[in-house]
Design a protein around this motif. Structure first.
Motif, PDB file in Angstrom:
ATOM      1  N   GLY A   1       5.294  -0.906   9.544  1.00 29.64           N
ATOM      2  CA  GLY A   1       5.543  -1.250   7.653  1.00 29.64           C
ATOM      3  C   GLY A   1       5.267   0.394   7.429  1.00 29.64           C
ATOM      4  O   GLY A   1       4.995   1.351   8.248  1.00 29.64           O
ATOM      5  N   GLY A   2       4.909  -0.351   6.127  1.00 27.41           N
ATOM      6  CA  GLY A   2       4.548   1.422   5.804  1.00 27.41           C
ATOM      7  C   GLY A   2       3.028   0.853   4.672  1.00 27.41           C
ATOM      8  O   GLY A   2       2.848   0.302   4.955  1.00 27.41           O
ATOM      9  N   ILE A   3       2.853   2.577   4.252  1.00 23.93           N
ATOM     10  CA  ILE A   3       2.260   2.016   3.610  1.00 23.93           C
ATOM     11  C   ILE A   3       2.754   1.095   2.063  1.00 23.93           C
ATOM     12  O   ILE A   3       1.365   0.212   1.668  1.00 23.93           O
ATOM     13  CB  ILE A   3       2.125   3.099   2.115  1.00 23.93           C
ATOM     14  CG1 ILE A   3       1.002   4.503   3.755  1.00 23.93           C
ATOM     15  CG2 ILE A   3       1.175   3.806   1.325  1.00 23.93           C
ATOM     16  CD1 ILE A   3      -0.418   3.764   3.810  1.00 23.93           C
ATOM     17  N   THR A   4       3.811   0.390   1.617  1.00 23.42           N
ATOM     18  CA  THR A   4       3.415  -0.845   0.842  1.00 23.42           C
ATOM     19  C   THR A   4       3.315  -1.768   1.172  1.00 23.42           C
ATOM     20  O   THR A   4       2.676  -2.774   0.202  1.00 23.42           O
ATOM     21  CB  THR A   4       5.230  -0.611   0.450  1.00 23.42           C
ATOM     22  OG1 THR A   4       5.783   0.350   0.172  1.00 23.42           O
ATOM     23  CG2 THR A   4       5.712  -2.205  -0.114  1.00 23.42           C
ATOM     24  N   PHE A   7      -1.843  16.818   3.456  1.00 16.21           N
ATOM     25  CA  PHE A   7      -0.912  15.454   2.516  1.00 16.21           C
ATOM     26  C   PHE A   7      -0.227  14.573   3.064  1.00 16.21           C
ATOM     27  O   PHE A   7      -0.175  13.864   2.218  1.00 16.21           O
ATOM     28  CB  PHE A   7      -0.602  16.825   1.445  1.00 16.21           C
ATOM     29  CG  PHE A   7      -0.953  17.744   0.507  1.00 16.21           C
ATOM     30  CD1 PHE A   7      -1.852  17.422  -0.841  1.00 16.21           C
ATOM     31  CD2 PHE A   7      -1.316  18.583   1.269  1.00 16.21           C
ATOM     32  CE1 PHE A   7      -2.444  18.033  -1.700  1.00 16.21           C
ATOM     33  CE2 PHE A   7      -2.488  19.694  -0.373  1.00 16.21           C
ATOM     34  CZ  PHE A   7      -2.460  19.137  -0.870  1.00 16.21           C
ATOM     35  N   ALA A   8      -0.168  14.331   3.759  1.00 18.54           N
ATOM     36  CA  ALA A   8       0.667  13.212   4.819  1.00 18.54           C
ATOM     37  C   ALA A   8      -0.221  12.361   4.725  1.00 18.54           C
ATOM     38  O   ALA A   8       0.199  11.304   4.405  1.00 18.54           O
ATOM     39  CB  ALA A   8       1.142  14.319   6.321  1.00 18.54           C
ATOM     40  N   GLY A   9      -1.796  12.505   4.643  1.00 22.20           N
ATOM     41  CA  GLY A   9      -2.818  11.613   4.660  1.00 22.20           C
ATOM     42  C   GLY A   9      -3.383  11.421   3.165  1.00 22.20           C
ATOM     43  O   GLY A   9      -3.732  10.136   2.891  1.00 22.20           O
ATOM     44  N   LEU A  10      -2.982  11.939   2.438  1.00 25.00           N
ATOM     45  CA  LEU A  10      -3.919  12.569   0.855  1.00 25.00           C
ATOM     46  C   LEU A  10      -3.355  11.741   0.085  1.00 25.00           C
ATOM     47  O   LEU A  10      -3.778  10.858  -1.034  1.00 25.00           O
ATOM     48  CB  LEU A  10      -4.175  13.514   0.599  1.00 25.00           C
ATOM     49  CG  LEU A  10      -5.244  14.993   1.049  1.00 25.00           C
ATOM     50  CD1 LEU A  10      -5.270  16.007   0.301  1.00 25.00           C
ATOM     51  CD2 LEU A  10      -6.339  13.523   1.164  1.00 25.00           C
ATOM     52  N   ASN A  11      -2.080  11.539   0.047  1.00 26.84           N
ATOM     53  CA  ASN A  11      -0.718  10.851  -0.790  1.00 26.84           C
ATOM     54  C   ASN A  11      -1.115   9.394  -0.600  1.00 26.84           C
ATOM     55  O   ASN A  11      -1.371   8.527  -1.220  1.00 26.84           O
ATOM     56  CB  ASN A  11       0.767  11.726  -0.460  1.00 26.84           C
ATOM     57  CG  ASN A  11       1.023  12.655  -0.794  1.00 26.84           C
ATOM     58  OD1 ASN A  11       0.395  13.036  -1.941  1.00 26.84           O
ATOM     59  ND2 ASN A  11       2.071  13.030  -0.574  1.00 26.84           N
ATOM     60  N   PRO A  12      -0.967   8.599   0.709  1.00 25.06           N
ATOM     61  CA  PRO A  12      -1.778   7.670   1.266  1.00 25.06           C
ATOM     62  C   PRO A  12      -2.587   7.177   0.218  1.00 25.06           C
ATOM     63  O   PRO A  12      -3.156   5.928   0.027  1.00 25.06           O
ATOM     64  CB  PRO A  12      -1.582   7.593   2.849  1.00 25.06           C
ATOM     65  CG  PRO A  12      -0.109   8.488   2.990  1.00 25.06           C
ATOM     66  CD  PRO A  12      -0.592   9.388   2.117  1.00 25.06           C
ATOM     67  N   GLU A  13      -3.926   7.966   0.468  1.00 24.66           N
ATOM     68  CA  GLU A  13      -4.904   7.811   0.318  1.00 24.66           C
ATOM     69  C   GLU A  13      -5.123   7.324  -1.665  1.00 24.66           C
ATOM     70  O   GLU A  13      -5.223   5.837  -1.470  1.00 24.66           O
ATOM     71  CB  GLU A  13      -6.053   9.311   0.601  1.00 24.66           C
ATOM     72  CG  GLU A  13      -7.068   8.580  -0.117  1.00 24.66           C
ATOM     73  CD  GLU A  13      -8.121  10.035   0.439  1.00 24.66           C
ATOM     74  OE1 GLU A  13      -9.387   9.756   0.284  1.00 24.66           O
ATOM     75  OE2 GLU A  13      -7.455  11.241  -0.112  1.00 24.66           O
ATOM     76  N   LEU A  61       8.650   5.975  -2.472  1.00 29.07           N
ATOM     77  CA  LEU A  61       9.312   6.431  -2.295  1.00 29.07           C
ATOM     78  C   LEU A  61       8.165   7.623  -1.052  1.00 29.07           C
ATOM     79  O   LEU A  61       8.775   8.061   0.041  1.00 29.07           O
ATOM     80  CB  LEU A  61       8.424   7.673  -3.557  1.00 29.07           C
ATOM     81  CG  LEU A  61       9.204   7.636  -4.463  1.00 29.07           C
ATOM     82  CD1 LEU A  61       8.488   8.361  -6.144  1.00 29.07           C
ATOM     83  CD2 LEU A  61      10.642   7.961  -4.170  1.00 29.07           C
ATOM     84  N   TYR A  62       7.136   7.543  -0.676  1.00 27.98           N
ATOM     85  CA  TYR A  62       6.220   7.288   0.755  1.00 27.98           C
ATOM     86  C   TYR A  62       7.398   7.513   2.027  1.00 27.98           C
ATOM     87  O   TYR A  62       7.415   7.785   2.384  1.00 27.98           O
ATOM     88  CB  TYR A  62       4.611   7.364   0.637  1.00 27.98           C
ATOM     89  CG  TYR A  62       4.073   7.549   2.204  1.00 27.98           C
ATOM     90  CD1 TYR A  62       3.408   9.043   1.886  1.00 27.98           C
ATOM     91  CD2 TYR A  62       4.045   7.266   2.910  1.00 27.98           C
ATOM     92  CE1 TYR A  62       3.074  10.338   3.212  1.00 27.98           C
ATOM     93  CE2 TYR A  62       2.632   7.691   3.694  1.00 27.98           C
ATOM     94  CZ  TYR A  62       2.715   8.725   4.516  1.00 27.98           C
ATOM     95  OH  TYR A  62       2.080   9.887   4.966  1.00 27.98           O
ATOM     96  N   ASP A  63       6.885   5.608   1.909  1.00 28.89           N
ATOM     97  CA  ASP A  63       8.025   5.227   3.297  1.00 28.89           C
ATOM     98  C   ASP A  63       8.882   5.585   2.949  1.00 28.89           C
ATOM     99  O   ASP A  63       9.654   5.796   3.919  1.00 28.89           O
ATOM    100  CB  ASP A  63       7.744   3.444   2.671  1.00 28.89           C
ATOM    101  CG  ASP A  63       6.420   2.842   2.493  1.00 28.89           C
ATOM    102  OD1 ASP A  63       4.992   3.927   3.717  1.00 28.89           O
ATOM    103  OD2 ASP A  63       6.221   2.420   2.594  1.00 28.89           O
ATOM    104  N   ALA A 123       7.056  14.269  -1.800  1.00 33.99           N
ATOM    105  CA  ALA A 123       6.926  15.955  -3.057  1.00 33.99           C
ATOM    106  C   ALA A 123       7.191  14.537  -3.975  1.00 33.99           C
ATOM    107  O   ALA A 123       6.230  14.092  -5.214  1.00 33.99           O
ATOM    108  CB  ALA A 123       8.038  16.637  -3.256  1.00 33.99           C
ATOM    109  N   GLY A 124       7.470  13.244  -3.649  1.00 34.96           N
ATOM    110  CA  GLY A 124       7.741  12.342  -4.980  1.00 34.96           C
ATOM    111  C   GLY A 124       6.820  11.716  -4.822  1.00 34.96           C
ATOM    112  O   GLY A 124       6.494  11.350  -6.335  1.00 34.96           O
TER     113      GLY A 124
END
Length: 388
Positions: free
Chosen positions: A65-68, A238-244, A307-309, A314-315
């Motif tokens: 899955g994803g961060i969702t 930032f690929a890690g900070l957005n999920p954080e 958006l992340y998944d 950027a979004g």
């Protein structure tokens, strides 16, 4: 027909995780805090059921899955009173970074264990003199010309769960040979490495996960300790900070929901002047407002996770910051109103809400303050000039 906001699979995941959370509950977390130990039993069972690695690739033991999906796990555990803070760190930040940018060997070595909970990784970015300014990070990595090893030196503070972790994903800087400037890079540092020291920070915050200061004194790492491309460190970071940020929102929303549910139950049952106190608008309206605020924050969190998944970094960055801000504010207000609704009982150990007053503020402060998020929105979204 009314369109579904969540899929049947997501609703089923919520139900299953909520049942696990209810099995442990707030009493379990309170007990682990009083005993000075991490919530190991809940962590291990969540891993066995596949919840810890729900966002990680199936080929490496995850749920695909994803961060969702991972945000659903954390939110529902929090709503049951038994949140797992290290979900923000180990699978969301470290697992995501390794899954996206790690070598095949790094993925094989770490992702199965991060997925089932048998391995745990902390994340080290914050420094005593850097704060929110990641450009001032002074932890440096230099090559040993003789062996090709990395030598890592620096300090980190407020690093969660190091006592439980097998390794820490450390943000350091290497010198660009062309410009001489320092650029961020990510390194996997085993917690038993020579020259690696941890010191617990004495916190008034009551949490099962402890905070640590780290000292790295010429910690020698093999060449393959570097995660990803040395020249793409900022992108990878930032690929890690957005999920954080998204997961911090889930943490806050779950906590707010838990506090609100206790207040609602109390307002229904507590009778003064011949009617339950929840019948009075002075009690009911603030609780309704807290619920609205939490639901609005939850919608923004879902948007950010979607958006992340979907690969829109950027979004997702904009939405993740907004979600974290909204959730932090909503959580603080919900906890405050819950305690206020219970009056004196809100400050007793029996009802277990008073300790959340401090815990709720974490979502306002970490991993980035609300003021820095407002700066981000001012500059990036509104196009206003910087003051710094």
């Amino acid at each position: 027909m009314t369109p579904q906001i969540e899929t049947d699979e997501h609703r089923a995941l919520r139900t299953a995780v909520a049942a696990l959370g209810a099995k442990y509950g707030r009493d379990y977390i309170t007990r682990t805090i009083s005993e000075g130990r991490p919530p190991t039993e809940l962590w291990q069972e969540a891993g066995k059921l596949g919840y810890l690695g729900v966002n990680l690739p199936e080929e490496h033991g995850g749920g695909g899955g994803g961060i969702t999906e991972l945000s659903i796990v954390l939110e529902e555990l929090g709503a049951a009173g038994s949140p797992l803070l290290m979900l923000v760190v180990s699978p969301a930040i470290c697992g995501t970074v390794i899954a996206r940018f790690g070598t095949g060997e790094q993925k094989r070595a770490w992702l199965p264990g991060l997925s089932d909970g048998s391995l745990l990784m902390a994340f080290g970015i914050t420094e005593p003199d850097a704060g929110s300014n990641s450009h001032r990070i002074t932890t440096t990595a230099r090559r040993d010309p003789a062996s090709g090893d990395w030598l890592l030196t620096g300090r980190k503070v407020f690093i969660s769960g190091v006592d439980m972790a097998d390794a820490v994903l450390i943000v350091g800087r290497t010198e660009d040979a062309r410009t001489g400037r320092l650029k961020p890079c990510l390194f996997i540092v085993p917690t038993d490495a020579e020259g690696f020291q941890k010191r617990p920070i004495d916190m008034e915050l009551n949490a099962a996960e402890k905070q640590f200061e780290l000292t790295l004194d010429d910690v020698r790492l093999p060449a393959d300790a570097l995660v990803g491309d040395e020249d793409a460190g900022l992108l990878q970071l930032f690929a890690g900070l957005n999920p954080e940020r998204i997961m911090t929102a889930a943490f806050a929303i779950g906590m707010g929901r838990y506090a609100l549910s206790r207040a609602i139950e109390y307002a229904r049952d507590r009778t003064v002047w011949k009617t339950p106190i929840g019948a009075h608008q002075a009690i009911a309206h603030p609780l309704a407002q807290a619920h609205i605020d939490l639901e609005l924050a939850r919608l923004m969190m879902r948007k950010a996770a979607h958006l992340y998944d979907a690969g829109d970094d950027a979004g997702a960055g904009e939405a993740a910051n907004m979600a974290k801000y909204a959730a932090g504010e909503a959580c603080v207000r919900a906890v405050d109103q819950a305690v206020h609704t219970l009056g004196g009982n809100g400050l007793t150990r029996e009802f277990g809400l008073a300790s959340l007053i401090t815990a709720a503020r974490v979502a306002r402060i970490a991993p980035v303050s609300r003021e820095m998020i407002l700066n981000y929105v001012s500059h990036q979204t509104l196009g206003l000039p910087k003051s710094y």
